[in-house]
Design a protein around this motif. Sequence first.
Motif, PDB file in Angstrom:
ATOM      1  N   LEU A   1       5.587  -2.088  -8.249  1.00 47.12           N
ATOM      2  CA  LEU A   1       5.510  -2.369  -6.816  1.00 47.12           C
ATOM      3  C   LEU A   1       4.296  -1.738  -6.144  1.00 47.12           C
ATOM      4  CD1 LEU A   1       9.277  -1.932  -5.881  1.00 47.12           C
ATOM      5  CD2 LEU A   1       8.045  -4.053  -6.333  1.00 47.12           C
ATOM      6  N   ARG A   2       3.479  -1.027  -6.901  1.00 49.18           N
ATOM      7  CA  ARG A   2       2.308  -0.384  -6.321  1.00 49.18           C
ATOM      8  C   ARG A   2       1.030  -0.690  -7.084  1.00 49.18           C
ATOM      9  NH1 ARG A   2       2.303   4.121  -3.032  1.00 49.18           N
ATOM     10  NH2 ARG A   2       4.399   4.693  -3.680  1.00 49.18           N
ATOM     11  N   GLY A   3       1.136  -0.985  -8.384  1.00 51.06           N
ATOM     12  CA  GLY A   3      -0.048  -1.245  -9.179  1.00 51.06           C
ATOM     13  C   GLY A   3      -0.548   0.005  -9.873  1.00 51.06           C
ATOM     14  N   LEU A   4      -1.848   0.031 -10.114  1.00 57.92           N
ATOM     15  CA  LEU A   4      -2.462   1.133 -10.843  1.00 57.92           C
ATOM     16  C   LEU A   4      -2.577   2.375  -9.970  1.00 57.92           C
ATOM     17  CD1 LEU A   4      -4.090   2.049 -13.436  1.00 57.92           C
ATOM     18  CD2 LEU A   4      -6.129   1.404 -12.134  1.00 57.92           C
TER      19      LEU A   4
ATOM     20  N   VAL B   1       9.591 -15.252  -2.963  1.00 60.54           N
ATOM     21  CA  VAL B   1       9.298 -14.037  -2.220  1.00 60.54           C
ATOM     22  C   VAL B   1       9.121 -12.887  -3.208  1.00 60.54           C
ATOM     23  CG1 VAL B   1      11.740 -13.437  -1.937  1.00 60.54           C
ATOM     24  CG2 VAL B   1      10.066 -12.606  -0.270  1.00 60.54           C
ATOM     25  N   ALA B   2       8.290 -11.910  -2.826  1.00 56.67           N
ATOM     26  CA  ALA B   2       8.066 -10.755  -3.693  1.00 56.67           C
ATOM     27  C   ALA B   2       7.765  -9.529  -2.845  1.00 56.67           C
ATOM     28  CB  ALA B   2       6.909 -11.026  -4.650  1.00 56.67           C
ATOM     29  N   TRP B   3       8.292  -8.372  -3.275  1.00 58.31           N
ATOM     30  CA  TRP B   3       8.009  -7.093  -2.632  1.00 58.31           C
ATOM     31  C   TRP B   3       6.779  -6.450  -3.255  1.00 58.31           C
ATOM     32  CZ3 TRP B   3      10.909  -5.562   1.485  1.00 58.31           C
ATOM     33  CH2 TRP B   3      12.206  -6.075   1.628  1.00 58.31           C
ATOM     34  N   GLY B   4       6.003  -5.758  -2.445  1.00 54.15           N
ATOM     35  CA  GLY B   4       4.877  -4.999  -2.969  1.00 54.15           C
ATOM     36  C   GLY B   4       4.206  -4.193  -1.864  1.00 54.15           C
ATOM     37  N   ASP B   5       3.681  -3.042  -2.204  1.00 52.11           N
ATOM     38  CA  ASP B   5       3.001  -2.182  -1.226  1.00 52.11           C
ATOM     39  C   ASP B   5       1.502  -2.502  -1.240  1.00 52.11           C
ATOM     40  OD1 ASP B   5       2.257  -0.216   0.561  1.00 52.11           O
ATOM     41  OD2 ASP B   5       2.533   1.438  -0.849  1.00 52.11           O
ATOM     42  N   TYR B   6       1.123  -3.579  -0.573  1.00 52.27           N
ATOM     43  CA  TYR B   6      -0.262  -4.058  -0.683  1.00 52.27           C
ATOM     44  C   TYR B   6      -1.263  -3.153   0.023  1.00 52.27           C
ATOM     45  CZ  TYR B   6      -0.865  -5.837   4.125  1.00 52.27           C
ATOM     46  OH  TYR B   6      -1.027  -5.935   5.491  1.00 52.27           O
ATOM     47  N   ASP B   7      -0.813  -2.383   1.035  1.00 53.20           N
ATOM     48  CA  ASP B   7      -1.728  -1.525   1.788  1.00 53.20           C
ATOM     49  C   ASP B   7      -1.624  -0.049   1.388  1.00 53.20           C
ATOM     50  OD1 ASP B   7       0.791  -1.221   2.815  1.00 53.20           O
ATOM     51  OD2 ASP B   7       0.249  -1.665   4.903  1.00 53.20           O
ATOM     52  N   ASN B   8      -0.860   0.235   0.332  1.00 51.31           N
ATOM     53  CA  ASN B   8      -0.748   1.594  -0.218  1.00 51.31           C
ATOM     54  C   ASN B   8      -0.395   2.649   0.824  1.00 51.31           C
ATOM     55  OD1 ASN B   8      -1.224   0.976  -2.910  1.00 51.31           O
ATOM     56  ND2 ASN B   8      -3.445   1.205  -2.729  1.00 51.31           N
TER      57      ASN B   8
ATOM     58  N   ASN C   1      -7.840  -3.486 -11.626  1.00 51.62           N
ATOM     59  CA  ASN C   1      -7.745  -2.031 -11.854  1.00 51.62           C
ATOM     60  C   ASN C   1      -8.447  -1.199 -10.779  1.00 51.62           C
ATOM     61  OD1 ASN C   1      -6.213  -2.189 -14.190  1.00 51.62           O
ATOM     62  ND2 ASN C   1      -7.994  -2.265 -15.529  1.00 51.62           N
ATOM     63  N   ASP C   2      -8.324  -1.627  -9.519  1.00 47.65           N
ATOM     64  CA  ASP C   2      -8.954  -0.845  -8.449  1.00 47.65           C
ATOM     65  C   ASP C   2      -7.942  -0.074  -7.610  1.00 47.65           C
ATOM     66  OD1 ASP C   2      -7.774  -2.946  -7.119  1.00 47.65           O
ATOM     67  OD2 ASP C   2      -9.544  -3.459  -5.915  1.00 47.65           O
ATOM     68  N   GLY C   3      -6.667  -0.097  -8.047  1.00 42.47           N
ATOM     69  CA  GLY C   3      -5.658   0.718  -7.381  1.00 42.47           C
ATOM     70  C   GLY C   3      -4.906   0.042  -6.260  1.00 42.47           C
ATOM     71  N   ASP C   4      -5.110  -1.265  -6.049  1.00 41.95           N
ATOM     72  CA  ASP C   4      -4.300  -1.983  -5.061  1.00 41.95           C
ATOM     73  C   ASP C   4      -3.800  -3.294  -5.653  1.00 41.95           C
ATOM     74  OD1 ASP C   4      -6.605  -3.589  -4.949  1.00 41.95           O
ATOM     75  OD2 ASP C   4      -7.311  -2.653  -3.102  1.00 41.95           O
TER      76      ASP C   4
END
Length: 292
Positions: free
Chosen positions: A99-102, A182-189, A243-246
């Motif tokens: 849900l957050r990525g790298l 629909v999908a959950w994710g923290d796109y703005d960190n 792989n840029d953290g978002d």
Amino acid sequence: MKRRPFHLCLSLAVAAWLCLLGLLALRPSIAQAADNPALPETSAPRPFLNGLSAFTLTAHIPLANAIGVDVSQNITASFDAELNAATVTSHTFTVRSSLRGLFTDTATVNGSGLTLGPSGDFFTGEQVQVVGSAAISSTGGAALTPAQWGFTAGPLTDRCFLRFSDSGTADDALAAVDRSSVAWGDYDNDGDLDILLAGRDSGSSLVARLYRNDGGVFADSGTADDALTGVFAGSLAWGDYDNDGDLDILLTGQDSGSNPVVRLYRNDDGLFADSGTADDALTGVALSSVAW
């Protein structure tokens, strides 16, 4: 009586002579082991990677497939050789959450071990994958045998039934859609989960919308989703492909021209842009599912 051919007898004699020579060659080693009982047994050879001696992961925390892991848990790993700290980066020892990525944090190296303290807590229920790549080397120049494991973050609680209540104004901004995904994710960190939604709205328009979580109330993300193609009968997935953290977006479905599409959108500091040629090889599909 039938006589054996001469060449067969000669072959047997040669074989016996060679065996005798082999036993004589072993006698010094046997005597040495008897005279020196402390002589160690032959150990198993180290693994090799691309022709070079490799070293391995020996222990890690959290354990593989662990559940109920504390959301603020540090990740530690131990190896059977001292690490070259310069080779341990956020791209050679990676931590990715669903849900957050790298996580772009770099682990701290101490001899043959390392510790990574994530800059933000994991989300409850999300899956986390940890990977150590062959780009990590020991101080002696050996490459790490690639290793990976995963765990699930968040406390374990009793299941509840018939105890959900209306969220009040939290979802007032969300578009009502059908044939949707629909999908959950923290796109703005920022540490809370946002919503990505696509489908056909009440006016039969196809939409793909991103809603920002502002303290538990969802708001339109403004221009962040302007580049997204409206689709229905499709699927959505978050993943940090560059792989840029978002988190970036993978989207499939049927567009307004009834064409099956697949689109990959890059997250540029909270604004989504077409990924260019990155998705050119992907096949457009509808009534579909996608995953990273």
